[in-house]
Design a protein around this motif. Sequence first.
Motif, PDB file in Angstrom:
ATOM      1  N   VAL A  51       0.835  -1.196   0.000  1.00 33.60           N
ATOM      2  CA  VAL A  51       0.000   0.000   0.000  1.00 33.60           C
ATOM      3  C   VAL A  51       0.870   1.247   0.000  1.00 33.60           C
ATOM      4  CG1 VAL A  51      -1.662   1.331   1.360  1.00 33.60           C
ATOM      5  CG2 VAL A  51      -1.972  -1.138   1.079  1.00 33.60           C
ATOM      6  N   ARG A  52       1.923   1.243   0.803  1.00 34.47           N
ATOM      7  CA  ARG A  52       2.816   2.405   0.858  1.00 34.47           C
ATOM      8  C   ARG A  52       3.519   2.621  -0.478  1.00 34.47           C
ATOM      9  NH1 ARG A  52       3.720   4.868   5.540  1.00 34.47           N
ATOM     10  NH2 ARG A  52       2.949   3.903   7.467  1.00 34.47           N
ATOM     11  N   GLY A  53       3.941   1.524  -1.116  1.00 35.93           N
ATOM     12  CA  GLY A  53       4.607   1.646  -2.401  1.00 35.93           C
ATOM     13  C   GLY A  53       3.703   2.214  -3.474  1.00 35.93           C
ATOM     14  N   TYR A  89      -6.058   3.348   1.459  1.00 36.40           N
ATOM     15  CA  TYR A  89      -6.903   2.543   2.335  1.00 36.40           C
ATOM     16  C   TYR A  89      -8.382   2.886   2.164  1.00 36.40           C
ATOM     17  CZ  TYR A  89      -2.818   0.785   4.865  1.00 36.40           C
ATOM     18  OH  TYR A  89      -1.653   0.149   5.200  1.00 36.40           O
ATOM     19  N   THR A  90      -8.680   4.059   1.619  1.00 35.36           N
ATOM     20  CA  THR A  90     -10.067   4.414   1.344  1.00 35.36           C
ATOM     21  C   THR A  90     -10.694   3.435   0.355  1.00 35.36           C
ATOM     22  OG1 THR A  90      -9.594   6.756   1.713  1.00 35.36           O
ATOM     23  CG2 THR A  90     -11.589   6.221   0.453  1.00 35.36           C
ATOM     24  N   TYR A  91      -9.853   2.943  -0.549  1.00 40.83           N
ATOM     25  CA  TYR A  91     -10.325   2.012  -1.585  1.00 40.83           C
ATOM     26  C   TYR A  91     -10.037   0.552  -1.222  1.00 40.83           C
ATOM     27  CZ  TYR A  91     -10.613   6.227  -4.456  1.00 40.83           C
ATOM     28  OH  TYR A  91     -10.916   7.472  -4.958  1.00 40.83           O
ATOM     29  N   PHE A  92      -8.880   0.314  -0.647  1.00 40.23           N
ATOM     30  CA  PHE A  92      -8.465  -1.049  -0.288  1.00 40.23           C
ATOM     31  C   PHE A  92      -7.988  -1.034   1.161  1.00 40.23           C
ATOM     32  CE2 PHE A  92      -7.601  -0.578  -4.884  1.00 40.23           C
ATOM     33  CZ  PHE A  92      -8.465  -1.548  -5.357  1.00 40.23           C
ATOM     34  N   PRO A  93      -8.745  -1.635   2.077  1.00 43.56           N
ATOM     35  CA  PRO A  93      -8.436  -1.536   3.506  1.00 43.56           C
ATOM     36  C   PRO A  93      -7.184  -2.275   3.951  1.00 43.56           C
ATOM     37  CG  PRO A  93     -10.271  -3.036   3.127  1.00 43.56           C
ATOM     38  CD  PRO A  93      -9.987  -2.383   1.818  1.00 43.56           C
ATOM     39  N   SER A  94      -6.597  -3.072   3.065  1.00 45.47           N
ATOM     40  CA  SER A  94      -5.403  -3.830   3.438  1.00 45.47           C
ATOM     41  C   SER A  94      -4.614  -4.195   2.181  1.00 45.47           C
ATOM     42  CB  SER A  94      -5.789  -5.113   4.185  1.00 45.47           C
ATOM     43  OG  SER A  94      -6.484  -6.001   3.309  1.00 45.47           O
ATOM     44  N   LYS A  95      -3.397  -4.634   2.396  1.00 43.52           N
ATOM     45  CA  LYS A  95      -2.587  -5.115   1.265  1.00 43.52           C
ATOM     46  C   LYS A  95      -3.258  -6.317   0.617  1.00 43.52           C
ATOM     47  CE  LYS A  95       1.882  -7.146   0.044  1.00 43.52           C
ATOM     48  NZ  LYS A  95       3.258  -7.479   0.490  1.00 43.52           N
ATOM     49  N   ASN A  96      -3.819  -7.211   1.428  1.00 42.17           N
ATOM     50  CA  ASN A  96      -4.478  -8.391   0.861  1.00 42.17           C
ATOM     51  C   ASN A  96      -5.638  -7.997  -0.044  1.00 42.17           C
ATOM     52  OD1 ASN A  96      -2.809 -10.296   2.007  1.00 42.17           O
ATOM     53  ND2 ASN A  96      -4.073 -10.571   3.834  1.00 42.17           N
ATOM     54  N   ALA A  97      -6.375  -6.961   0.328  1.00 40.15           N
ATOM     55  CA  ALA A  97      -7.479  -6.502  -0.512  1.00 40.15           C
ATOM     56  C   ALA A  97      -6.950  -5.977  -1.846  1.00 40.15           C
ATOM     57  CB  ALA A  97      -8.256  -5.410   0.210  1.00 40.15           C
ATOM     58  N   LEU A  98      -5.808  -5.302  -1.806  1.00 40.55           N
ATOM     59  CA  LEU A  98      -5.190  -4.811  -3.039  1.00 40.55           C
ATOM     60  C   LEU A  98      -4.741  -5.980  -3.915  1.00 40.55           C
ATOM     61  CD1 LEU A  98      -3.995  -2.592  -4.825  1.00 40.55           C
ATOM     62  CD2 LEU A  98      -1.966  -2.605  -3.341  1.00 40.55           C
ATOM     63  N   ARG A 110      -5.947  -9.007  -3.964  1.00 42.28           N
ATOM     64  CA  ARG A 110      -7.119  -9.685  -4.511  1.00 42.28           C
ATOM     65  C   ARG A 110      -7.697  -8.905  -5.699  1.00 42.28           C
ATOM     66  NH1 ARG A 110      -5.010 -12.422  -1.915  1.00 42.28           N
ATOM     67  NH2 ARG A 110      -4.601 -13.203  -4.002  1.00 42.28           N
ATOM     68  N   ALA A 111      -7.636  -7.574  -5.616  1.00 48.11           N
ATOM     69  CA  ALA A 111      -8.109  -6.756  -6.734  1.00 48.11           C
ATOM     70  C   ALA A 111      -7.218  -6.960  -7.957  1.00 48.11           C
ATOM     71  CB  ALA A 111      -8.124  -5.284  -6.331  1.00 48.11           C
ATOM     72  N   MET A 112      -5.932  -7.147  -7.738  1.00 49.86           N
ATOM     73  CA  MET A 112      -5.015  -7.399  -8.846  1.00 49.86           C
ATOM     74  C   MET A 112      -5.311  -8.750  -9.492  1.00 49.86           C
ATOM     75  SD  MET A 112      -1.480  -5.979  -7.117  1.00 49.86           S
ATOM     76  CE  MET A 112      -0.439  -6.299  -8.569  1.00 49.86           C
ATOM     77  N   VAL A 113      -5.590  -9.746  -8.667  1.00 51.84           N
ATOM     78  CA  VAL A 113      -5.944 -11.066  -9.201  1.00 51.84           C
ATOM     79  C   VAL A 113      -7.228 -10.964 -10.022  1.00 51.84           C
ATOM     80  CG1 VAL A 113      -6.695 -13.405  -8.592  1.00 51.84           C
ATOM     81  CG2 VAL A 113      -4.802 -12.347  -7.358  1.00 51.84           C
ATOM     82  N   GLU A 114      -8.192 -10.236  -9.507  1.00 51.71           N
ATOM     83  CA  GLU A 114      -9.445 -10.069 -10.227  1.00 51.71           C
ATOM     84  C   GLU A 114      -9.226  -9.381 -11.574  1.00 51.71           C
ATOM     85  OE1 GLU A 114     -13.185 -10.716  -9.197  1.00 51.71           O
ATOM     86  OE2 GLU A 114     -11.668 -12.267  -8.998  1.00 51.71           O
ATOM     87  N   GLU A 115      -8.323  -8.411 -11.597  1.00 53.14           N
ATOM     88  CA  GLU A 115      -8.013  -7.731 -12.855  1.00 53.14           C
ATOM     89  C   GLU A 115      -7.407  -8.715 -13.860  1.00 53.14           C
ATOM     90  OE1 GLU A 115      -7.287  -5.184 -15.961  1.00 53.14           O
ATOM     91  OE2 GLU A 115      -8.637  -4.985 -14.252  1.00 53.14           O
ATOM     92  N   THR A 144      -1.257 -17.040  -6.561  1.00 51.61           N
ATOM     93  CA  THR A 144      -1.159 -18.050  -5.501  1.00 51.61           C
ATOM     94  C   THR A 144      -0.879 -17.429  -4.130  1.00 51.61           C
ATOM     95  OG1 THR A 144       1.193 -18.382  -6.034  1.00 51.61           O
ATOM     96  CG2 THR A 144      -0.388 -19.847  -7.087  1.00 51.61           C
ATOM     97  N   SER A 145      -1.030 -16.099  -4.026  1.00 49.57           N
ATOM     98  CA  SER A 145      -0.718 -15.427  -2.756  1.00 49.57           C
ATOM     99  C   SER A 145      -1.851 -15.493  -1.753  1.00 49.57           C
ATOM    100  CB  SER A 145      -0.360 -13.956  -3.020  1.00 49.57           C
ATOM    101  OG  SER A 145      -1.480 -13.251  -3.545  1.00 49.57           O
ATOM    102  N   GLY A 146      -3.001 -15.976  -2.189  1.00 47.36           N
ATOM    103  CA  GLY A 146      -4.143 -16.071  -1.283  1.00 47.36           C
ATOM    104  C   GLY A 146      -5.262 -16.840  -1.936  1.00 47.36           C
TER     105      GLY A 146
END
Length: 212
Positions: free
Chosen positions: A32-34, A47-56, A58-63, A106-108
């Motif tokens: 998130v910081r990067g 964090y307004t859009y993705f509350p955690s790194k894992n949420a980010l 998962r969004a990348m996987v979905e993309e 495969t990260s989650g």
Amino acid sequence: MKPGPRRSVSQVDIVDAAFEILEQKGFAAVSVRGVAAALSLTPTAIYTYFPSKNALLRAMVEELLSELDLDAAADAAVAWRDRVHTLAAALRARLAEHTGAVVLVTSGPLEGRHALALNETLIAGFMAEGVAQPDAARAAYAVQVHVLGVAAIDATWRADGNEPAAASAGALWSDAASHPLTEATAHLVAPGAEPSAFAWSLDRLLDGLLAG
């Protein structure tokens, strides 16, 4: 220094920036910081859009999975085996588009909308071929594992600086004289082999799954 006006940003901007970091610096650098730094934002804005790194992540996987044509994969007018081959090849190609994509996927758990839709399509297809639901679920899992495994091998070629289609089969083996069977059959599994090892092994996997 007084910060400038806050720039507008979208989820698409954030995910795109995360993929740029993935490409340039690798999976471990995605954070998130990067992403916030890349977009000249504060981590709080991300964090307004993705509350955690894992949420980010998962969004990348979905993309990654969002461009798979699941409607075509569900077209009953096309033979199921052909649809599986097309879908598997498309997933393999999508994973090849981004450095680190296999590690990302495969990260989650694959629990996003597109990931679940992919699994649902595979299960439904096997069931339409007469496979009982429990075995259809296992068959869908097996197909996805097969594609991910091949994609991981593909990634090792690219990491070595060789595109699979251009690499030499002989370069795979550093001690071929000690492994005569491997040397004699290397051309069968080398990139560019016809039929491709990917298509052949997927066919054999489907033979077993459908026969069972």
